[in-house]
Design a protein around this motif. Sequence first.
Motif, PDB file in Angstrom:
ATOM      1  N   GLY A 102       0.390  -9.474  13.188  1.00 36.13           N
ATOM      2  CA  GLY A 102      -0.388  -9.317  11.967  1.00 36.13           C
ATOM      3  C   GLY A 102      -1.487  -8.284  12.122  1.00 36.13           C
ATOM      4  O   GLY A 102      -1.739  -7.477  11.209  1.00 36.13           O
ATOM      5  N   ILE A 103      -2.158  -8.296  13.255  1.00 34.07           N
ATOM      6  CA  ILE A 103      -3.228  -7.326  13.514  1.00 34.07           C
ATOM      7  C   ILE A 103      -2.662  -5.912  13.524  1.00 34.07           C
ATOM      8  O   ILE A 103      -3.275  -4.979  12.990  1.00 34.07           O
ATOM      9  N   LEU A 104      -1.482  -5.748  14.122  1.00 37.23           N
ATOM     10  CA  LEU A 104      -0.851  -4.428  14.163  1.00 37.23           C
ATOM     11  C   LEU A 104      -0.577  -3.913  12.749  1.00 37.23           C
ATOM     12  O   LEU A 104      -0.892  -2.764  12.413  1.00 37.23           O
ATOM     13  N   ASN A 105       0.001  -4.770  11.888  1.00 40.23           N
ATOM     14  CA  ASN A 105       0.269  -4.348  10.510  1.00 40.23           C
ATOM     15  C   ASN A 105      -1.013  -4.063   9.747  1.00 40.23           C
ATOM     16  O   ASN A 105      -1.081  -3.125   8.949  1.00 40.23           O
ATOM     17  N   GLN A 106      -2.048  -4.868   9.997  1.00 37.96           N
ATOM     18  CA  GLN A 106      -3.331  -4.622   9.335  1.00 37.96           C
ATOM     19  C   GLN A 106      -3.922  -3.284   9.787  1.00 37.96           C
ATOM     20  O   GLN A 106      -4.449  -2.524   8.965  1.00 37.96           O
ATOM     21  N   GLN A 107      -3.837  -2.989  11.072  1.00 38.27           N
ATOM     22  CA  GLN A 107      -4.365  -1.722  11.577  1.00 38.27           C
ATOM     23  C   GLN A 107      -3.593  -0.530  11.022  1.00 38.27           C
ATOM     24  O   GLN A 107      -4.171   0.513  10.725  1.00 38.27           O
ATOM     25  N   LEU A 108      -2.292  -0.691  10.867  1.00 43.79           N
ATOM     26  CA  LEU A 108      -1.492   0.371  10.246  1.00 43.79           C
ATOM     27  C   LEU A 108      -1.930   0.608   8.802  1.00 43.79           C
ATOM     28  O   LEU A 108      -2.049   1.752   8.350  1.00 43.79           O
ATOM     29  N   LEU A 155       0.835  -1.203   0.000  1.00 39.36           N
ATOM     30  CA  LEU A 155       0.000   0.000   0.000  1.00 39.36           C
ATOM     31  C   LEU A 155       0.869   1.252   0.000  1.00 39.36           C
ATOM     32  O   LEU A 155       0.580   2.221  -0.732  1.00 39.36           O
ATOM     33  N   GLN A 156       1.928   1.253   0.788  1.00 36.00           N
ATOM     34  CA  GLN A 156       2.835   2.407   0.800  1.00 36.00           C
ATOM     35  C   GLN A 156       3.470   2.615  -0.575  1.00 36.00           C
ATOM     36  O   GLN A 156       3.638   3.752  -1.023  1.00 36.00           O
ATOM     37  N   GLN A 157       3.805   1.520  -1.246  1.00 39.53           N
ATOM     38  CA  GLN A 157       4.420   1.638  -2.566  1.00 39.53           C
ATOM     39  C   GLN A 157       3.422   2.186  -3.580  1.00 39.53           C
ATOM     40  O   GLN A 157       3.771   3.028  -4.417  1.00 39.53           O
ATOM     41  N   LEU A 158       2.186   1.719  -3.527  1.00 38.20           N
ATOM     42  CA  LEU A 158       1.155   2.235  -4.429  1.00 38.20           C
ATOM     43  C   LEU A 158       0.962   3.738  -4.240  1.00 38.20           C
ATOM     44  O   LEU A 158       0.838   4.493  -5.213  1.00 38.20           O
ATOM     45  N   LEU A 159       0.955   4.165  -2.993  1.00 34.66           N
ATOM     46  CA  LEU A 159       0.797   5.591  -2.710  1.00 34.66           C
ATOM     47  C   LEU A 159       2.027   6.382  -3.155  1.00 34.66           C
ATOM     48  O   LEU A 159       1.905   7.490  -3.675  1.00 34.66           O
ATOM     49  N   SER A 160       3.222   5.805  -2.959  1.00 34.95           N
ATOM     50  CA  SER A 160       4.451   6.484  -3.384  1.00 34.95           C
ATOM     51  C   SER A 160       4.480   6.662  -4.899  1.00 34.95           C
ATOM     52  O   SER A 160       4.988   7.669  -5.410  1.00 34.95           O
ATOM     53  N   GLU A 161       3.936   5.666  -5.614  1.00 38.22           N
ATOM     54  CA  GLU A 161       3.878   5.743  -7.074  1.00 38.22           C
ATOM     55  C   GLU A 161       2.693   6.576  -7.570  1.00 38.22           C
ATOM     56  O   GLU A 161       2.493   6.704  -8.765  1.00 38.22           O
ATOM     57  N   LYS A 162       1.911   7.099  -6.632  1.00 35.33           N
ATOM     58  CA  LYS A 162       0.716   7.893  -6.935  1.00 35.33           C
ATOM     59  C   LYS A 162      -0.304   7.098  -7.751  1.00 35.33           C
ATOM     60  O   LYS A 162      -1.044   7.657  -8.567  1.00 35.33           O
ATOM     61  N   ALA A 188      -8.632   0.972  -4.165  1.00 39.66           N
ATOM     62  CA  ALA A 188      -9.280  -0.332  -4.306  1.00 39.66           C
ATOM     63  C   ALA A 188      -8.628  -1.396  -3.432  1.00 39.66           C
ATOM     64  O   ALA A 188      -9.179  -2.491  -3.254  1.00 39.66           O
ATOM     65  N   PHE A 189      -7.464  -1.082  -2.868  1.00 36.90           N
ATOM     66  CA  PHE A 189      -6.687  -2.072  -2.130  1.00 36.90           C
ATOM     67  C   PHE A 189      -7.297  -2.431  -0.772  1.00 36.90           C
ATOM     68  O   PHE A 189      -6.912  -3.436  -0.173  1.00 36.90           O
ATOM     69  N   LYS A 190      -8.238  -1.647  -0.286  1.00 39.68           N
ATOM     70  CA  LYS A 190      -8.818  -1.933   1.030  1.00 39.68           C
ATOM     71  C   LYS A 190      -9.432  -3.326   1.069  1.00 39.68           C
ATOM     72  O   LYS A 190      -9.373  -4.020   2.093  1.00 39.68           O
ATOM     73  N   LEU A 191     -10.024  -3.760  -0.031  1.00 42.38           N
ATOM     74  CA  LEU A 191     -10.621  -5.092  -0.070  1.00 42.38           C
ATOM     75  C   LEU A 191      -9.561  -6.166   0.175  1.00 42.38           C
ATOM     76  O   LEU A 191      -9.832  -7.184   0.820  1.00 42.38           O
ATOM     77  N   GLN A 192      -8.353  -5.937  -0.328  1.00 41.66           N
ATOM     78  CA  GLN A 192      -7.267  -6.889  -0.117  1.00 41.66           C
ATOM     79  C   GLN A 192      -6.793  -6.886   1.328  1.00 41.66           C
ATOM     80  O   GLN A 192      -6.387  -7.924   1.866  1.00 41.66           O
TER      81      GLN A 192
END
Length: 297
Positions: free
Chosen positions: A234-240, A203-210, A217-221
Amino acid sequence: MSTIGSTLKQIRQAKGFTQKEVYGAIVSRSFASRLESGQHDIAAEKLFAILDRLGVSANEFRFIQNDYQPTATELARSQVMLAYDQQNFPQISHLAAKYAHSENPAEQRIAVVANTLIMAFDHRTMAITPAMETLWQQIALTKTWTLQEIDFGSILIVLTSLKQTPLAATIRKYHLTCDRYVSAAADPFRVMDSRASFDLVALQQLLSEKAYPAAKAFKLQLLAGHTEHLTSDGILNQQLSLWLWESYFGETARAQSLGNALRQMPTPRFHLGIHALLHAWEGRAQQYRRRNISDHR
């Protein structure tokens, strides 16, 4: 390293099992005796059946056989990933130099992974090296990924970016690989935790690439898969990830609530960069929202 037979004997005696209890209907009594004395090898299928009787996984058996020590490759990988989780880049550099000169090809590969992690952190030096190119070719040409590729999730994202390859294909292949290793009944290799970590980086990479439509759409994933198997990591990373998504595309109040909850959490040693991540992306999300409001006026 002990023989297979002597290690089986060691585990059997430690657990108080008789030879009949462990080997019955799998191999004969005489074969079992010769096996434990190191005079026989055994087929993998029968070995796995015996390990099931003993209640020991193949990985644990190998660990015990190696005198309760990880293999050299496992140790190298563990050292590098621990240093990365702690953001200890001097240590990563040291390990990269150490394993680059190893005669073990697997350890050499760990050195490439270490250098890739350093490069990902220091964006000023983002240029793929010949060793990274080789690693990428090995990964890209592998039709079916395994646990090694799942464990190297962040590396896959970095190499995909360096090769300027569409990120969507890497994400899809990674998720399909995860699906093969986890079900509603079990997640024996903690794949969902690895997926949550991968998705945060993706997700960070997608945002960095604009690539904002893909990021939105990535929220579903982020919510897909057998999330019931997530551990606290895992929960911590998901919450982030959810906080980051809400900060860009969701409700501001929801993002603030998630952010406050994350800031109040005790920071475990494997997540020393949480507050830095929140600080960095909060500012970018605010800029994105202001720009979108301005564009729609």
